[in-house]
Scaffold this motif. Sequence first.
Motif, PDB file in Angstrom:
ATOM      1  N   GLU A 125       0.424  -1.411   0.378  1.00  0.00           N
ATOM      2  CA  GLU A 125       0.093  -0.195   0.083  1.00  0.00           C
ATOM      3  C   GLU A 125       0.601   0.987  -0.333  1.00  0.00           C
ATOM      4  O   GLU A 125       0.595   2.396  -0.753  1.00  0.00           O
ATOM      5  CB  GLU A 125      -1.175  -0.107   0.853  1.00  0.00           C
ATOM      6  N   VAL A 126       1.912   1.451   0.364  1.00  0.00           N
ATOM      7  CA  VAL A 126       2.775   2.682   1.087  1.00  0.00           C
ATOM      8  C   VAL A 126       3.391   2.769  -0.931  1.00  0.00           C
ATOM      9  O   VAL A 126       3.468   3.750  -0.833  1.00  0.00           O
ATOM     10  CB  VAL A 126       3.845   1.863   1.864  1.00  0.00           C
ATOM     11  N   HIS A 127       3.960   1.637  -1.387  1.00  0.00           N
ATOM     12  CA  HIS A 127       4.435   1.466  -2.092  1.00  0.00           C
ATOM     13  C   HIS A 127       3.630   1.780  -3.971  1.00  0.00           C
ATOM     14  O   HIS A 127       3.813   2.850  -4.582  1.00  0.00           O
ATOM     15  CB  HIS A 127       5.296  -0.016  -2.656  1.00  0.00           C
ATOM     16  N   HIS A 128       2.151   1.330  -3.314  1.00  0.00           N
ATOM     17  CA  HIS A 128       0.498   2.304  -4.091  1.00  0.00           C
ATOM     18  C   HIS A 128       0.954   3.975  -3.735  1.00  0.00           C
ATOM     19  O   HIS A 128       0.532   3.927  -5.220  1.00  0.00           O
ATOM     20  CB  HIS A 128      -0.107   0.978  -3.666  1.00  0.00           C
ATOM     21  N   VAL A 129       0.503   4.039  -3.142  1.00  0.00           N
ATOM     22  CA  VAL A 129       0.442   5.324  -2.787  1.00  0.00           C
ATOM     23  C   VAL A 129       1.009   6.528  -2.946  1.00  0.00           C
ATOM     24  O   VAL A 129       1.692   7.151  -3.775  1.00  0.00           O
ATOM     25  CB  VAL A 129      -0.018   5.418  -1.051  1.00  0.00           C
ATOM     26  N   LEU A 130       3.153   6.062  -3.439  1.00  0.00           N
ATOM     27  CA  LEU A 130       4.139   6.773  -3.877  1.00  0.00           C
ATOM     28  C   LEU A 130       3.584   6.961  -5.024  1.00  0.00           C
ATOM     29  O   LEU A 130       4.111   7.645  -5.579  1.00  0.00           O
ATOM     30  CB  LEU A 130       5.035   6.297  -3.534  1.00  0.00           C
ATOM     31  N   ASN A 131       2.983   5.344  -5.358  1.00  0.00           N
ATOM     32  CA  ASN A 131       3.563   5.812  -7.355  1.00  0.00           C
ATOM     33  C   ASN A 131       1.830   6.088  -7.620  1.00  0.00           C
ATOM     34  O   ASN A 131       2.061   5.781  -9.396  1.00  0.00           O
ATOM     35  CB  ASN A 131       3.530   4.047  -8.003  1.00  0.00           C
ATOM     36  N   ASP A 132       0.966   6.526  -7.221  1.00  0.00           N
ATOM     37  CA  ASP A 132       0.003   7.269  -7.780  1.00  0.00           C
ATOM     38  C   ASP A 132      -0.415   8.568  -7.606  1.00  0.00           C
ATOM     39  O   ASP A 132      -1.230   8.637  -6.423  1.00  0.00           O
ATOM     40  CB  ASP A 132      -1.618   6.996  -8.042  1.00  0.00           C
ATOM     41  N   TRP A 133       0.102  10.006  -8.056  1.00  0.00           N
ATOM     42  CA  TRP A 133       0.008  10.972  -8.057  1.00  0.00           C
ATOM     43  C   TRP A 133      -1.063  11.076  -8.255  1.00  0.00           C
ATOM     44  O   TRP A 133      -0.817  12.372  -7.994  1.00  0.00           O
ATOM     45  CB  TRP A 133       1.992  11.608  -8.561  1.00  0.00           C
ATOM     46  N   ARG A 134      -1.502  11.185  -8.976  1.00  0.00           N
ATOM     47  CA  ARG A 134      -3.103  11.650  -9.446  1.00  0.00           C
ATOM     48  C   ARG A 134      -3.861  11.657  -8.256  1.00  0.00           C
ATOM     49  O   ARG A 134      -4.299  12.632  -8.048  1.00  0.00           O
ATOM     50  CB  ARG A 134      -3.859  11.402 -10.640  1.00  0.00           C
ATOM     51  N   THR A 135      -3.787  10.526  -7.579  1.00  0.00           N
ATOM     52  CA  THR A 135      -5.059   9.724  -6.731  1.00  0.00           C
ATOM     53  C   THR A 135      -4.515  11.009  -5.575  1.00  0.00           C
ATOM     54  O   THR A 135      -5.119  11.204  -4.627  1.00  0.00           O
ATOM     55  CB  THR A 135      -5.222   8.764  -6.312  1.00  0.00           C
ATOM     56  N   PHE A 136      -3.054  10.771  -5.538  1.00  0.00           N
ATOM     57  CA  PHE A 136      -2.436  11.211  -3.886  1.00  0.00           C
ATOM     58  C   PHE A 136      -1.810  11.960  -4.085  1.00  0.00           C
ATOM     59  O   PHE A 136      -0.196  11.417  -4.817  1.00  0.00           O
ATOM     60  CB  PHE A 136      -1.505   9.773  -3.276  1.00  0.00           C
ATOM     61  N   CYS A 137      -1.841  13.145  -4.298  1.00  0.00           N
ATOM     62  CA  CYS A 137      -1.054  13.969  -4.441  1.00  0.00           C
ATOM     63  C   CYS A 137       0.003  15.197  -3.394  1.00  0.00           C
ATOM     64  O   CYS A 137       0.298  14.570  -1.937  1.00  0.00           O
ATOM     65  CB  CYS A 137      -1.928  15.638  -4.805  1.00  0.00           C
ATOM     66  N   SER A 138       0.960  15.985  -3.783  1.00  0.00           N
ATOM     67  CA  SER A 138       1.723  15.945  -2.708  1.00  0.00           C
ATOM     68  C   SER A 138       1.556  17.707  -2.664  1.00  0.00           C
ATOM     69  O   SER A 138       1.661  18.421  -1.960  1.00  0.00           O
ATOM     70  CB  SER A 138       2.949  16.076  -3.632  1.00  0.00           C
ATOM     71  N   SER A 139       0.803  18.512  -4.052  1.00  0.00           N
ATOM     72  CA  SER A 139       0.793  20.107  -3.862  1.00  0.00           C
ATOM     73  C   SER A 139      -0.132  20.364  -2.694  1.00  0.00           C
ATOM     74  O   SER A 139      -0.833  21.635  -2.283  1.00  0.00           O
ATOM     75  CB  SER A 139      -0.247  20.312  -5.283  1.00  0.00           C
ATOM     76  N   ARG A 140      -0.811  19.605  -1.643  1.00  0.00           N
ATOM     77  CA  ARG A 140      -1.506  20.094  -0.302  1.00  0.00           C
ATOM     78  C   ARG A 140      -0.792  19.816   0.650  1.00  0.00           C
ATOM     79  O   ARG A 140      -1.388  19.413   1.994  1.00  0.00           O
ATOM     80  CB  ARG A 140      -2.962  19.501  -0.485  1.00  0.00           C
ATOM     81  N   GLY A 141       0.422  19.068   0.312  1.00  0.00           N
ATOM     82  CA  GLY A 141       1.268  19.333   1.886  1.00  0.00           C
ATOM     83  C   GLY A 141       1.879  18.054   1.652  1.00  0.00           C
ATOM     84  O   GLY A 141       1.008  16.658   1.464  1.00  0.00           O
ATOM     85  N   VAL A 142       3.067  17.343   2.245  1.00  0.00           N
ATOM     86  CA  VAL A 142       3.193  16.234   2.556  1.00  0.00           C
ATOM     87  C   VAL A 142       3.311  15.794   3.813  1.00  0.00           C
ATOM     88  O   VAL A 142       4.465  14.900   4.013  1.00  0.00           O
ATOM     89  CB  VAL A 142       4.106  15.160   1.998  1.00  0.00           C
ATOM     90  N   GLY A 143       2.499  16.695   4.630  1.00  0.00           N
ATOM     91  CA  GLY A 143       2.246  16.902   6.468  1.00  0.00           C
ATOM     92  C   GLY A 143       1.079  16.435   6.570  1.00  0.00           C
ATOM     93  O   GLY A 143       0.468  16.538   5.588  1.00  0.00           O
ATOM     94  N   LEU A 144       1.377  16.616   7.436  1.00  0.00           N
ATOM     95  CA  LEU A 144      -0.035  16.225   8.226  1.00  0.00           C
ATOM     96  C   LEU A 144      -1.008  17.636   8.331  1.00  0.00           C
ATOM     97  O   LEU A 144      -2.652  18.012   7.497  1.00  0.00           O
ATOM     98  CB  LEU A 144      -0.119  16.406   9.714  1.00  0.00           C
ATOM     99  N   GLN A 145      -0.491  19.006   8.050  1.00  0.00           N
ATOM    100  CA  GLN A 145      -1.443  19.900   7.486  1.00  0.00           C
ATOM    101  C   GLN A 145      -2.064  20.045   6.103  1.00  0.00           C
ATOM    102  O   GLN A 145      -1.500  19.968   5.282  1.00  0.00           O
ATOM    103  CB  GLN A 145      -0.265  21.458   7.478  1.00  0.00           C
ATOM    104  N   ASP A 146      -3.118  20.334   5.860  1.00  0.00           N
ATOM    105  CA  ASP A 146      -3.438  20.653   4.257  1.00  0.00           C
ATOM    106  C   ASP A 146      -3.692  21.673   3.552  1.00  0.00           C
ATOM    107  O   ASP A 146      -4.444  22.715   4.344  1.00  0.00           O
ATOM    108  CB  ASP A 146      -5.193  19.684   4.397  1.00  0.00           C
TER     109      ASP A 146
END
Length: 396
Positions: free
Chosen positions: A53-74
Motif C-alpha cells: 500500500e505504501v508503494h501504491h500510494v507513492l506511485n499514484d500521484w494523481r490520486t495521492f497528491c503532494s501539492s496539498r502538503g506532504v505533512g499533516l497540514q492540508d
Amino acid sequence: MSLDLPPIPPSDLDPFGTAFFDNPYPEHERLRQAGPVVWIERYGVYGVARYDEVHHVLNDWRTFCSSRGVGLQDFSREKPWRPPSLVLETDPPEHDRARKVLARVLSPVTMRDLRDGFMEAADRLIRSLVGREIDGVADLAQAFPLSVFPDRIGLRHEGREHLLPYAGLAFNAFGPDNELRRTAMERAAPHIAWVNEQCRRENLSPDGLGARVHAAAVTGEVTGDEATLLVRSLLTAGIDTTVNGIGAALYCLGRFPDQFAALRADPSLARNAFEEAVRFESPVQTFFRTTTCDAELGGAAIPEGAKVLMFLAAANRDPRRWDRPDDYDITRKTSGHVGFGAGIHMCVGQLLARLEGEAVLHALARHVTRLEITGDPVRSYNNTLRGLASLPMRLI
Ligand code: OVM
C-alpha cells in the motif's frame, strides 16, 4: 453509508509521540497486522504501513497528491509555514520542470566530479578519528556531510550552524502542532532568515551546485525566484538526511559486529551497507499524501481531501516483502526499499546521499579494525527524522 467495502480498523497510536519514537517496531507490526489501511483517530488521517500500500500510494500521484502538503497540514485549508517547495510540494506538470533542474545538478555526471574529493575527505576524517573515543554523531555523522556538502553547494562559511536547525525545523513541520513542532517554530526566525538569504544567486560561489541551479534561470527554464526556491530545497533536504543516514549506518555496524567484519573483508560492500542502513533505520520515517478524489486503497474507501500517512519505515520491514526484515544484512538485495521514497518524488539527491554514505563506510572498512559502542546512545526526537543525538564509540 457504503456497506460493500470492509470497515477500516481504528488505531489510537500517536505516531508523533516520543514513546513511539523510542521503539516504533511493535507499533509498526500492529499497524501492518490491523489491515492494509488504518484510521489514525488522534489526527483524523488514514495510515498505510504495509509495503504494497505504501508503494501504491507513492506511485499514484494523481490520486495521492503532494501539492496539498506532504505533512499533516492540508495546504488547501491552512497556510504553510513557508512558501511551498517547488519540487516536494507540487504535482505534475509544475513538479516536473523543477525536478528536471535539480536532477541535472545532482546527476551521475556531477557525482563523477565529486567522487574523488568525497572519498579523500572521508579517508582523512576517519584516519583522524582512529584510536579515539568519539561521538559517532557529532564527530562523524554530522562532521562528514558538513565538511563536504556546504562547500560543494557554494555556501559562505559564516552561519553554517543554521543548516541543521533549519532542516530539523522543516522535518518537524510535517508533523502535528505538538511540542516538537512548536518549540522548533519558536526558534525558527534566525534559521529561516539565514537560509533564505543564502539561496540567492549573489550569495553562492559561482563554481558550486547552487550556482548551477541558478544557471537554469539564465536559459529561462525557471525564473530567478524559482531558482532561489530550488536552492532552498537543497539546503533543506540535503544535510540532516545524510547525517541521519550515516548515523544509521554507524549504529548498525556498531550493533552488528559480524556485518562490520563482512564490510572490512570486502570494502566494495560499502555502498550496499549504506543502502541497507537506510532500509533498516529509515532516516525519513513518514510522509503524507492528500487524496484528490474518492479513492479505493487496499480494498478500503477513502474520501476526497483525506490525508494518508505513509509509514515508510514499516514498509521497509514488512515481512510480506522482506526476508528476515529485522536483520541488518549488508549483502541483502535492497532494491525496492522506500527509504528514499518511490515514484516521481523519489529523492532527487539520492546519488549524493549514497556517495557520502559509501565514502564514509569505505574509509571505515579500510582504516578501522574494531568499531565499538562504548556508552548509551541518545535518541534525537523529530516528527519525521529518525536518528541519534549522540553515539559514544571507539574506533580502533
Ligand atoms: C524541499 C524538501 C525536499 C525533500 C524533503 C524535504 C524537509 C524538503 O524541497 O524543500 O524535507
